[in-house]
Design a protein around this motif. Structure first.
Motif, PDB file in Angstrom:
ATOM      1  N   ASP A  32       0.842  -1.192   0.000  1.00  0.00           N
ATOM      2  CA  ASP A  32       0.000   0.000   0.000  1.00  0.00           C
ATOM      3  C   ASP A  32       0.878   1.243   0.000  1.00  0.00           C
ATOM      4  OD1 ASP A  32      -2.325  -1.444   0.021  1.00  0.00           O
ATOM      5  OD2 ASP A  32      -2.576  -1.345   2.198  1.00  0.00           O
ATOM      6  N   THR A  33       0.683   2.084  -0.998  1.00  0.00           N
ATOM      7  CA  THR A  33       1.475   3.309  -1.083  1.00  0.00           C
ATOM      8  C   THR A  33       0.563   4.516  -1.218  1.00  0.00           C
ATOM      9  OG1 THR A  33       1.681   3.166  -3.489  1.00  0.00           O
ATOM     10  CG2 THR A  33       3.429   2.139  -2.182  1.00  0.00           C
ATOM     11  N   VAL A  34       1.112   5.680  -0.908  1.00  0.00           N
ATOM     12  CA  VAL A  34       0.402   6.936  -1.065  1.00  0.00           C
ATOM     13  C   VAL A  34       1.266   7.887  -1.873  1.00  0.00           C
ATOM     14  CG1 VAL A  34      -0.951   6.736   1.063  1.00  0.00           C
ATOM     15  CG2 VAL A  34       1.286   7.821   1.137  1.00  0.00           C
ATOM     16  N   VAL A  35       0.649   8.948  -2.328  1.00  0.00           N
ATOM     17  CA  VAL A  35       1.346  10.020  -3.021  1.00  0.00           C
ATOM     18  C   VAL A  35       1.427  11.185  -2.045  1.00  0.00           C
ATOM     19  CG1 VAL A  35       1.207  11.648  -4.932  1.00  0.00           C
ATOM     20  CG2 VAL A  35       0.510   9.284  -5.270  1.00  0.00           C
ATOM     21  N   ILE A  36       2.624  11.714  -1.846  1.00  0.00           N
ATOM     22  CA  ILE A  36       2.807  12.849  -0.952  1.00  0.00           C
ATOM     23  C   ILE A  36       2.880  14.110  -1.800  1.00  0.00           C
ATOM     24  CG2 ILE A  36       4.280  13.919   0.795  1.00  0.00           C
ATOM     25  CD1 ILE A  36       2.952  11.305   1.713  1.00  0.00           C
TER      26      ILE A  36
ATOM     27  N   ALA B  42       1.713  25.671  -6.300  1.00  0.00           N
ATOM     28  CA  ALA B  42       2.120  24.393  -6.880  1.00  0.00           C
ATOM     29  C   ALA B  42       2.491  23.408  -5.773  1.00  0.00           C
ATOM     30  CB  ALA B  42       3.304  24.596  -7.816  1.00  0.00           C
ATOM     31  N   PHE B  43       2.438  22.122  -6.106  1.00  0.00           N
ATOM     32  CA  PHE B  43       2.773  21.064  -5.164  1.00  0.00           C
ATOM     33  C   PHE B  43       3.748  20.109  -5.817  1.00  0.00           C
ATOM     34  CE2 PHE B  43      -1.013  22.726  -3.336  1.00  0.00           C
ATOM     35  CZ  PHE B  43      -0.975  22.407  -1.980  1.00  0.00           C
ATOM     36  N   GLY B  44       4.824  19.797  -5.108  1.00  0.00           N
ATOM     37  CA  GLY B  44       5.743  18.759  -5.553  1.00  0.00           C
ATOM     38  C   GLY B  44       5.150  17.402  -5.232  1.00  0.00           C
ATOM     39  N   ILE B  45       5.402  16.420  -6.082  1.00  0.00           N
ATOM     40  CA  ILE B  45       4.798  15.104  -5.947  1.00  0.00           C
ATOM     41  C   ILE B  45       5.862  14.044  -5.679  1.00  0.00           C
ATOM     42  CG2 ILE B  45       3.461  13.332  -7.171  1.00  0.00           C
ATOM     43  CD1 ILE B  45       1.872  15.867  -6.491  1.00  0.00           C
ATOM     44  N   THR B  46       5.613  13.212  -4.683  1.00  0.00           N
ATOM     45  CA  THR B  46       6.462  12.055  -4.396  1.00  0.00           C
ATOM     46  C   THR B  46       5.566  10.830  -4.407  1.00  0.00           C
ATOM     47  OG1 THR B  46       7.863  13.423  -2.991  1.00  0.00           O
ATOM     48  CG2 THR B  46       8.130  11.042  -2.808  1.00  0.00           C
ATOM     49  N   THR B  47       5.821   9.925  -5.339  1.00  0.00           N
ATOM     50  CA  THR B  47       4.986   8.729  -5.459  1.00  0.00           C
ATOM     51  C   THR B  47       5.640   7.552  -4.751  1.00  0.00           C
ATOM     52  OG1 THR B  47       6.029   8.109  -7.538  1.00  0.00           O
ATOM     53  CG2 THR B  47       4.056   9.473  -7.682  1.00  0.00           C
ATOM     54  N   GLY B  48       4.858   6.538  -4.492  1.00  0.00           N
ATOM     55  CA  GLY B  48       5.378   5.286  -3.974  1.00  0.00           C
ATOM     56  C   GLY B  48       5.800   5.302  -2.522  1.00  0.00           C
ATOM     57  N   VAL B  49       5.286   6.225  -1.720  1.00  0.00           N
ATOM     58  CA  VAL B  49       5.632   6.270  -0.302  1.00  0.00           C
ATOM     59  C   VAL B  49       4.766   5.230   0.418  1.00  0.00           C
ATOM     60  CG1 VAL B  49       5.669   7.693   1.777  1.00  0.00           C
ATOM     61  CG2 VAL B  49       6.216   8.708  -0.454  1.00  0.00           C
ATOM     62  N   PRO B  50       5.392   4.310   1.152  1.00  0.00           N
ATOM     63  CA  PRO B  50       4.584   3.320   1.876  1.00  0.00           C
ATOM     64  C   PRO B  50       3.619   4.007   2.843  1.00  0.00           C
ATOM     65  CG  PRO B  50       6.886   2.671   1.853  1.00  0.00           C
ATOM     66  CD  PRO B  50       6.819   4.072   1.299  1.00  0.00           C
ATOM     67  N   LYS B  51       2.398   3.532   2.851  1.00  0.00           N
ATOM     68  CA  LYS B  51       1.356   4.144   3.674  1.00  0.00           C
ATOM     69  C   LYS B  51       1.718   4.117   5.152  1.00  0.00           C
ATOM     70  CE  LYS B  51      -3.618   4.198   4.220  1.00  0.00           C
ATOM     71  NZ  LYS B  51      -4.880   3.600   3.796  1.00  0.00           N
TER      72      LYS B  51
ATOM     73  N   THR C  46      -4.205   9.550  -2.740  1.00  0.00           N
ATOM     74  CA  THR C  46      -4.040   8.396  -3.618  1.00  0.00           C
ATOM     75  C   THR C  46      -3.579   8.907  -4.978  1.00  0.00           C
ATOM     76  OG1 THR C  46      -6.311   8.502  -4.413  1.00  0.00           O
ATOM     77  CG2 THR C  46      -5.887   7.130  -2.468  1.00  0.00           C
ATOM     78  N   GLU C  47      -3.002   8.028  -5.758  1.00  0.00           N
ATOM     79  CA  GLU C  47      -2.517   8.439  -7.074  1.00  0.00           C
ATOM     80  C   GLU C  47      -3.663   8.936  -7.955  1.00  0.00           C
ATOM     81  OE1 GLU C  47       0.233   6.702 -10.682  1.00  0.00           O
ATOM     82  OE2 GLU C  47       0.361   5.801  -8.697  1.00  0.00           O
TER      83      GLU C  47
END
Length: 163
Positions: free
Chosen positions: A49-53, A96-105, A130-131
């Motif tokens: 389970d991952t989230v997008v920060i 604007a928002f910077g995006i970091t994908t694949g961060v474990p929940k 969520t993505e």
């Protein structure tokens, strides 16, 4: 020569439309309400389970989180000005928002639980999504300002000071 130039411009326009239409996001991308810019970064491996920060802060932010054995691991969340790295001149993005994908929940939950006084998290400058919903979540926060945005010189400091 003009014909090939026009074709290139059309291809760029088509690529931008595809990015916006398919609603996909990439690690290091900067989502802005007016335009979308992408930073060149390596993708993070997604497991479980991952989230997008999403981060409305100009710099990358590093958090240290322990694993089950107690070893500390660093997680870096991209800021909204990562695309300005190495440039001599550039304007900090507004809204604007910077995006970091694949961060474990579970990593995000640990950070929230163990950093309750972190102003960036408390005020919503950094949040998880969520993505599929990241773009909508950023658009809802389009008016959010972090205080690092450039000022408009025409409306800058208009306060009058008493002598």
């Amino acid at each position: 020569m003009q014909k090939s130039r026009k074709t290139t411009e059309e291809n760029i326009t088509e690529e931008k439309n595809v990015i916006i239409k398919d609603n996909s996001i990439q690690d290091g991308e900067v989502i802005n309400t007016a335009s979308t810019k992408k930073a060149k970064t390596k993708p993070i491996a997604k497991t479980g389970d991952t989230v997008v920060i999403c981060s409305n802060y100009p710099h990358d932010i590093k958090y240290r989180v322990p694993d089950k054995s107690g070893r500390m691991h660093e997680f870096v969340f991209h800021g909204n000005a990562v695309n300005l790295r190495g440039k001599d001149k550039g304007v900090l993005p507004v809204g604007a928002f910077g995006i970091t994908t694949g961060v474990p929940k579970d990593v995000w939950e640990w950070i929230k639980e163990h950093r309750p006084d972190d102003e960036l998290i408390k005020k919503g400058y950094i949040f998880a999504s969520t993505e599929a919903n990241a773009r909508e979540a950023v658009m809802e926060r389009a008016g959010m300002r972090n205080g690092y945005e450039p000022i408009d010189p025409t409306t800058g400091n208009t306060r009058e000071y008493s002598k």
